[in-house]
Design a protein around this motif. Structure first.
Motif, PDB file in Angstrom:
ATOM      1  N   LEU A 100       0.896  -1.073  -0.207  1.00 37.11           N
ATOM      2  CA  LEU A 100       0.093  -0.470   0.825  1.00 37.11           C
ATOM      3  C   LEU A 100       0.879   1.277  -0.336  1.00 37.11           C
ATOM      4  O   LEU A 100       0.675   2.303  -1.030  1.00 37.11           O
ATOM      5  CB  LEU A 100      -0.660   0.248   1.264  1.00 37.11           C
ATOM      6  CG  LEU A 100      -1.943   1.175   1.534  1.00 37.11           C
ATOM      7  CD1 LEU A 100      -3.298   0.657   0.406  1.00 37.11           C
ATOM      8  CD2 LEU A 100      -2.802   0.746   2.923  1.00 37.11           C
ATOM      9  N   ASP A 101       2.263   1.497   0.895  1.00 35.88           N
ATOM     10  CA  ASP A 101       2.348   2.822   1.398  1.00 35.88           C
ATOM     11  C   ASP A 101       4.628   2.609  -0.112  1.00 35.88           C
ATOM     12  O   ASP A 101       4.706   3.099   0.128  1.00 35.88           O
ATOM     13  CB  ASP A 101       2.870   2.717   2.408  1.00 35.88           C
ATOM     14  CG  ASP A 101       2.095   2.664   3.487  1.00 35.88           C
ATOM     15  OD1 ASP A 101       1.218   3.397   3.392  1.00 35.88           O
ATOM     16  OD2 ASP A 101       2.215   2.347   4.790  1.00 35.88           O
ATOM     17  N   ASP A 102       4.061   1.364  -0.841  1.00 34.39           N
ATOM     18  CA  ASP A 102       5.109   1.175  -1.836  1.00 34.39           C
ATOM     19  C   ASP A 102       6.694   1.585  -1.776  1.00 34.39           C
ATOM     20  O   ASP A 102       7.355   2.100  -1.160  1.00 34.39           O
ATOM     21  CB  ASP A 102       4.609   2.015  -2.704  1.00 34.39           C
ATOM     22  CG  ASP A 102       5.841   1.693  -4.497  1.00 34.39           C
ATOM     23  OD1 ASP A 102       5.560   0.763  -4.481  1.00 34.39           O
ATOM     24  OD2 ASP A 102       5.666   3.434  -4.909  1.00 34.39           O
ATOM     25  N   ILE A 103       6.690   0.475  -0.583  1.00 36.56           N
ATOM     26  CA  ILE A 103       8.003   0.721   0.332  1.00 36.56           C
ATOM     27  C   ILE A 103       8.169  -0.533   0.686  1.00 36.56           C
ATOM     28  O   ILE A 103       7.875  -1.480   0.087  1.00 36.56           O
ATOM     29  CB  ILE A 103       7.994   1.650   1.837  1.00 36.56           C
ATOM     30  CG1 ILE A 103       7.697   0.893   2.505  1.00 36.56           C
ATOM     31  CG2 ILE A 103       7.658   2.570   1.293  1.00 36.56           C
ATOM     32  CD1 ILE A 103       6.993   1.645   3.649  1.00 36.56           C
ATOM     33  N   SER A 104       9.421  -1.186   1.446  1.00 36.47           N
ATOM     34  CA  SER A 104       9.982  -2.404   1.168  1.00 36.47           C
ATOM     35  C   SER A 104       9.524  -3.075   2.318  1.00 36.47           C
ATOM     36  O   SER A 104       9.122  -2.327   3.725  1.00 36.47           O
ATOM     37  CB  SER A 104      11.611  -2.218   1.701  1.00 36.47           C
ATOM     38  OG  SER A 104      12.395  -2.358   2.187  1.00 36.47           O
ATOM     39  N   PHE A 105       8.899  -4.302   2.563  1.00 39.16           N
ATOM     40  CA  PHE A 105       8.725  -4.899   4.209  1.00 39.16           C
ATOM     41  C   PHE A 105       9.492  -4.436   5.189  1.00 39.16           C
ATOM     42  O   PHE A 105       9.122  -4.352   6.662  1.00 39.16           O
ATOM     43  CB  PHE A 105       9.348  -6.279   3.706  1.00 39.16           C
ATOM     44  CG  PHE A 105       8.543  -7.346   4.883  1.00 39.16           C
ATOM     45  CD1 PHE A 105       7.322  -7.760   5.210  1.00 39.16           C
ATOM     46  CD2 PHE A 105       9.939  -7.283   5.957  1.00 39.16           C
ATOM     47  CE1 PHE A 105       6.646  -8.839   6.551  1.00 39.16           C
ATOM     48  CE2 PHE A 105       9.210  -8.861   6.556  1.00 39.16           C
ATOM     49  CZ  PHE A 105       8.012  -8.475   7.201  1.00 39.16           C
ATOM     50  N   LEU A 106      11.036  -4.860   5.142  1.00 36.08           N
ATOM     51  CA  LEU A 106      11.732  -4.130   6.283  1.00 36.08           C
ATOM     52  C   LEU A 106      11.586  -2.808   6.336  1.00 36.08           C
ATOM     53  O   LEU A 106      11.549  -2.309   7.679  1.00 36.08           O
ATOM     54  CB  LEU A 106      13.480  -3.855   5.798  1.00 36.08           C
ATOM     55  CG  LEU A 106      13.879  -5.245   6.137  1.00 36.08           C
ATOM     56  CD1 LEU A 106      15.406  -6.266   5.566  1.00 36.08           C
ATOM     57  CD2 LEU A 106      13.445  -6.222   7.114  1.00 36.08           C
ATOM     58  N   ALA A 107      11.453  -1.669   5.511  1.00 34.07           N
ATOM     59  CA  ALA A 107      11.026  -0.178   5.820  1.00 34.07           C
ATOM     60  C   ALA A 107       9.631  -0.189   5.975  1.00 34.07           C
ATOM     61  O   ALA A 107       9.835   0.791   6.942  1.00 34.07           O
ATOM     62  CB  ALA A 107      11.029   0.397   4.837  1.00 34.07           C
ATOM     63  N   GLU A 108       8.961  -1.267   6.293  1.00 33.93           N
ATOM     64  CA  GLU A 108       6.990  -1.010   6.129  1.00 33.93           C
ATOM     65  C   GLU A 108       6.869  -1.485   8.297  1.00 33.93           C
ATOM     66  O   GLU A 108       6.552  -0.968   9.061  1.00 33.93           O
ATOM     67  CB  GLU A 108       6.249  -2.071   5.844  1.00 33.93           C
ATOM     68  CG  GLU A 108       4.961  -1.948   6.276  1.00 33.93           C
ATOM     69  CD  GLU A 108       4.226  -0.769   6.109  1.00 33.93           C
ATOM     70  OE1 GLU A 108       4.419   0.780   6.787  1.00 33.93           O
ATOM     71  OE2 GLU A 108       5.119   0.353   4.799  1.00 33.93           O
ATOM     72  N   ILE A 109       8.037  -2.217   8.636  1.00 34.13           N
ATOM     73  CA  ILE A 109       8.603  -2.265  10.101  1.00 34.13           C
ATOM     74  C   ILE A 109       9.025  -1.165  11.044  1.00 34.13           C
ATOM     75  O   ILE A 109       8.175  -1.016  11.827  1.00 34.13           O
ATOM     76  CB  ILE A 109       9.784  -3.356   9.840  1.00 34.13           C
ATOM     77  CG1 ILE A 109       8.881  -5.463   9.361  1.00 34.13           C
ATOM     78  CG2 ILE A 109       9.750  -3.755  11.402  1.00 34.13           C
ATOM     79  CD1 ILE A 109       9.885  -6.254   9.713  1.00 34.13           C
ATOM     80  N   ALA A 110       9.693  -0.229  10.367  1.00 33.29           N
ATOM     81  CA  ALA A 110      10.392   0.211  10.885  1.00 33.29           C
ATOM     82  C   ALA A 110       9.481   1.195  10.735  1.00 33.29           C
ATOM     83  O   ALA A 110       8.802   2.209  11.901  1.00 33.29           O
ATOM     84  CB  ALA A 110      11.840   0.893  10.764  1.00 33.29           C
ATOM     85  N   ASN A 111       7.943   1.869   9.775  1.00 28.85           N
ATOM     86  CA  ASN A 111       7.324   2.754  10.342  1.00 28.85           C
ATOM     87  C   ASN A 111       6.015   2.474  10.963  1.00 28.85           C
ATOM     88  O   ASN A 111       5.560   2.918  11.718  1.00 28.85           O
ATOM     89  CB  ASN A 111       6.766   2.900   8.613  1.00 28.85           C
ATOM     90  CG  ASN A 111       5.538   3.379   8.118  1.00 28.85           C
ATOM     91  OD1 ASN A 111       5.895   4.834   9.062  1.00 28.85           O
ATOM     92  ND2 ASN A 111       5.010   3.037   7.249  1.00 28.85           N
ATOM     93  N   LEU A 112       6.260   0.878  10.710  1.00 25.80           N
ATOM     94  CA  LEU A 112       4.306   1.094  11.447  1.00 25.80           C
ATOM     95  C   LEU A 112       5.181   0.590  12.878  1.00 25.80           C
ATOM     96  O   LEU A 112       4.095   1.029  14.234  1.00 25.80           O
ATOM     97  CB  LEU A 112       4.063  -0.579  11.577  1.00 25.80           C
ATOM     98  CG  LEU A 112       3.216  -0.151  10.325  1.00 25.80           C
ATOM     99  CD1 LEU A 112       3.018  -1.766   9.931  1.00 25.80           C
ATOM    100  CD2 LEU A 112       1.990   0.054   9.818  1.00 25.80           C
ATOM    101  N   ALA A 113       6.142   0.373  13.385  1.00 28.01           N
ATOM    102  CA  ALA A 113       6.804   0.559  14.866  1.00 28.01           C
ATOM    103  C   ALA A 113       7.158   1.830  15.629  1.00 28.01           C
ATOM    104  O   ALA A 113       6.952   1.671  16.769  1.00 28.01           O
ATOM    105  CB  ALA A 113       8.205  -0.074  14.813  1.00 28.01           C
ATOM    106  N   LYS A 114       6.442   3.017  14.506  1.00 29.20           N
ATOM    107  CA  LYS A 114       6.338   3.993  15.171  1.00 29.20           C
ATOM    108  C   LYS A 114       5.470   4.214  16.142  1.00 29.20           C
ATOM    109  O   LYS A 114       4.585   5.206  16.814  1.00 29.20           O
ATOM    110  CB  LYS A 114       6.394   4.983  14.041  1.00 29.20           C
ATOM    111  CG  LYS A 114       7.879   5.579  13.378  1.00 29.20           C
ATOM    112  CD  LYS A 114       7.912   5.950  12.101  1.00 29.20           C
ATOM    113  CE  LYS A 114       9.377   5.852  11.998  1.00 29.20           C
ATOM    114  NZ  LYS A 114       9.354   7.563  10.670  1.00 29.20           N
ATOM    115  N   GLN A 115       4.293   3.656  15.171  1.00 28.67           N
ATOM    116  CA  GLN A 115       2.840   3.390  16.374  1.00 28.67           C
ATOM    117  C   GLN A 115       3.099   2.475  17.636  1.00 28.67           C
ATOM    118  O   GLN A 115       2.984   1.424  17.515  1.00 28.67           O
ATOM    119  CB  GLN A 115       1.987   2.894  15.516  1.00 28.67           C
ATOM    120  CG  GLN A 115       1.751   3.823  14.240  1.00 28.67           C
ATOM    121  CD  GLN A 115       0.970   2.900  13.276  1.00 28.67           C
ATOM    122  OE1 GLN A 115      -0.193   2.298  13.191  1.00 28.67           O
ATOM    123  NE2 GLN A 115       1.519   3.341  11.654  1.00 28.67           N
TER     124      GLN A 115
END
Length: 433
Positions: A100-115
């Protein structure tokens, strides 16, 4: 009338139907197929977690009808189901959001971990992994019982984190007021059962009975019996063949607990346990000071005469597994003809043998002491040897307690001899945390 198993299956099927309907009617649609799969797995993860809490709550209804051994087998399989759901649920969610965000799997981990709610879910997932690894057979053998039990105490932290995560992230159960009432009612029931069975009831019982060490008797160089007294012990309604979880205050840390069977039939005035020095707690029991306060949880277990369906019985013990067998032999409700088979390598290792012999004479039971190392020429629990010792074994209830290898050999032979499952009763202390 539904049996215990019928009631359990009915409960599972009805709840699973509700869970599937909740998934099919979410409050908000999933963003894509991957997040939909993640939602499906997460919803079932929450349901299985609630079931796991019920399994470790030590509900009397389940313990008395199913038995702790079988419940622990269910607990183990449920635990590994949770582990794989914990792996798959966030994986699909992260893959979905990465797309959905058009980013890598690992980048999404860091992104969602901010929540924060997502981060708490990640921490809970990591703790589930720690518990799962400690329960793998290889790791389990390397850990002492006390260490293994201590690791499993993180289950309470997992529950707290899982509830917070669901409050903020759950959507499938927020379709309407009914689904929310159902979901939180299920979790309230599971958590309430856990706190009642593991905290409230033990605290109340120990405040009422005030157990303490009355005597410590050496049975052999590595086996000791501990006699306990207290107030109104008859109210415990303990039965021969059952066990307690014991904490000896001042002898071990509060989080260290050991399951020991009663080695004598409870008489309402005292209790007795007999233990072999294997772990740090059991090895130090002979140094217990008289008067030591004891915190006990129980009684637990369905390894009692209440489970028998035939008039006559065979009691089979191996090593220190003789403790519940000795108590059962003393049980006056175990009537009919009784045969006792006691397996040890040498006569010197046969603890409580004198008591067994006296009880056998009193009960007019036949006692066979089976010695020697197991090998090609000595297979005392082969189907043929069992049949030679007890020709009518298929018409008897069989109670067996001993090392896992021996117990498995006995159960295998009993199946070969056509002994029905309802007549086979085993206690192996595969205890749930």
């Amino acid at each position: 009338m539904l049996t215990a198993y019928g009631m359990i299956w009915t409960f599972l099927i009805l709840n699973l139907l509700i869970v599937e309907l909740m998934f099919l009617n979410p409050k908000t649609p999933a963003h894509n197929t991957l997040t939909s799969a993640g939602r499906f797995l997460g919803l079932h993860l929450g349901f299985v977690l609630a079931l796991q809490l019920l399994l470790i709550a030590r509900l009397p209804f389940l313990d008395r009808r199913i038995g702790m051994d079988r419940l622990t087998t269910w607990h183990r399989w449920t635990g590994f189901t949770i582990f794989w759901l914990v792996v798959l649920h966030p994986t699909f969610v992260l893959l979905g959001y990465a797309e959905l965000d058009d980013i890598s799997f690992l980048a999404e981990i860091a992104n969602l971990a901010k929540q924060m709610p997502v981060l708490l879910g990640m921490i809970a997932a990591g703790l589930v992994g720690v518990v799962a690894i400690s329960s793998v057979r290889l790791a389990r053998r390397a850990l002492s019982y006390e260490a293994w039990h201590a690791v499993h105490l993180v289950v309470y932290a997992i529950v707290v984190l899982a509830v917070i995560h669901q409050v903020y992230e759950g959507s499938a159960y927020k379709s309407n007021e009914f689904t929310q009432l159902y979901w939180w009612g299920l979790w309230a029931f599971a958590i309430g059962a856990l706190l009642t069975g593991r905290v409230v009831v033990p605290l109340v019982r120990n405040a009422r009975h005030r157990l303490k060490v009355a005597a410590v008797i050496s049975e052999s160089p590595d086996v000791v019996s501990v006699h306990l007294t207290g107030r109104n012990l008859g109210e415990l309604r303990a039965r021969p063949g059952q066990f307690f979880l014991w904490r000896f205050l001042g002898h071990n840390a509060w989080w260290q607990v050991n399951p020991f069977s009663l080695s004598a039939a409870p008489d309402g005035r005292s209790l007795r346990l007999t233990a072999k020095g294997i772990g740090s707690t059991s090895a130090g029991l002979r140094q217990l000071p008289i008067g030591t306060r004891v915190f006990a949880e129980g009684p637990y277990g369905a390894f009692t005469s209440a489970r028998r369906v035939r008039e006559d019985a065979v009691l089979i013990a191996g090593g220190i597994g003789v403790t519940p067998i000795r108590a059962l032999l003393e049980d006056e409700t175990l009537t009919g003809d009784i045969v006792v088979l006691y397996r040890v390598r040498t006569p010197g290792e046969a603890v409580l043998l004198g008591e067994l012999q006296n009880l056998a004479r009193l009960r007019q039971a036949r006692l066979h002491l089976l010695t020697g190392r197991t090998g090609e020429g000595n297979q005392p629990f082969s189907a043929g040897n069992l049949l030679g010792l007890v020709p009518d074994i298929a018409q008897r209830d069989v109670f067996v307690c001993g090392p896992a290898a021996m117990t498995n050999a006995v159960l295998r032979s009993l199946r070969q001899l056509g002994v029905p499952a309802r007549q086979r009763h085993a206690e192996t202390f595969r205890l749930a945390s």
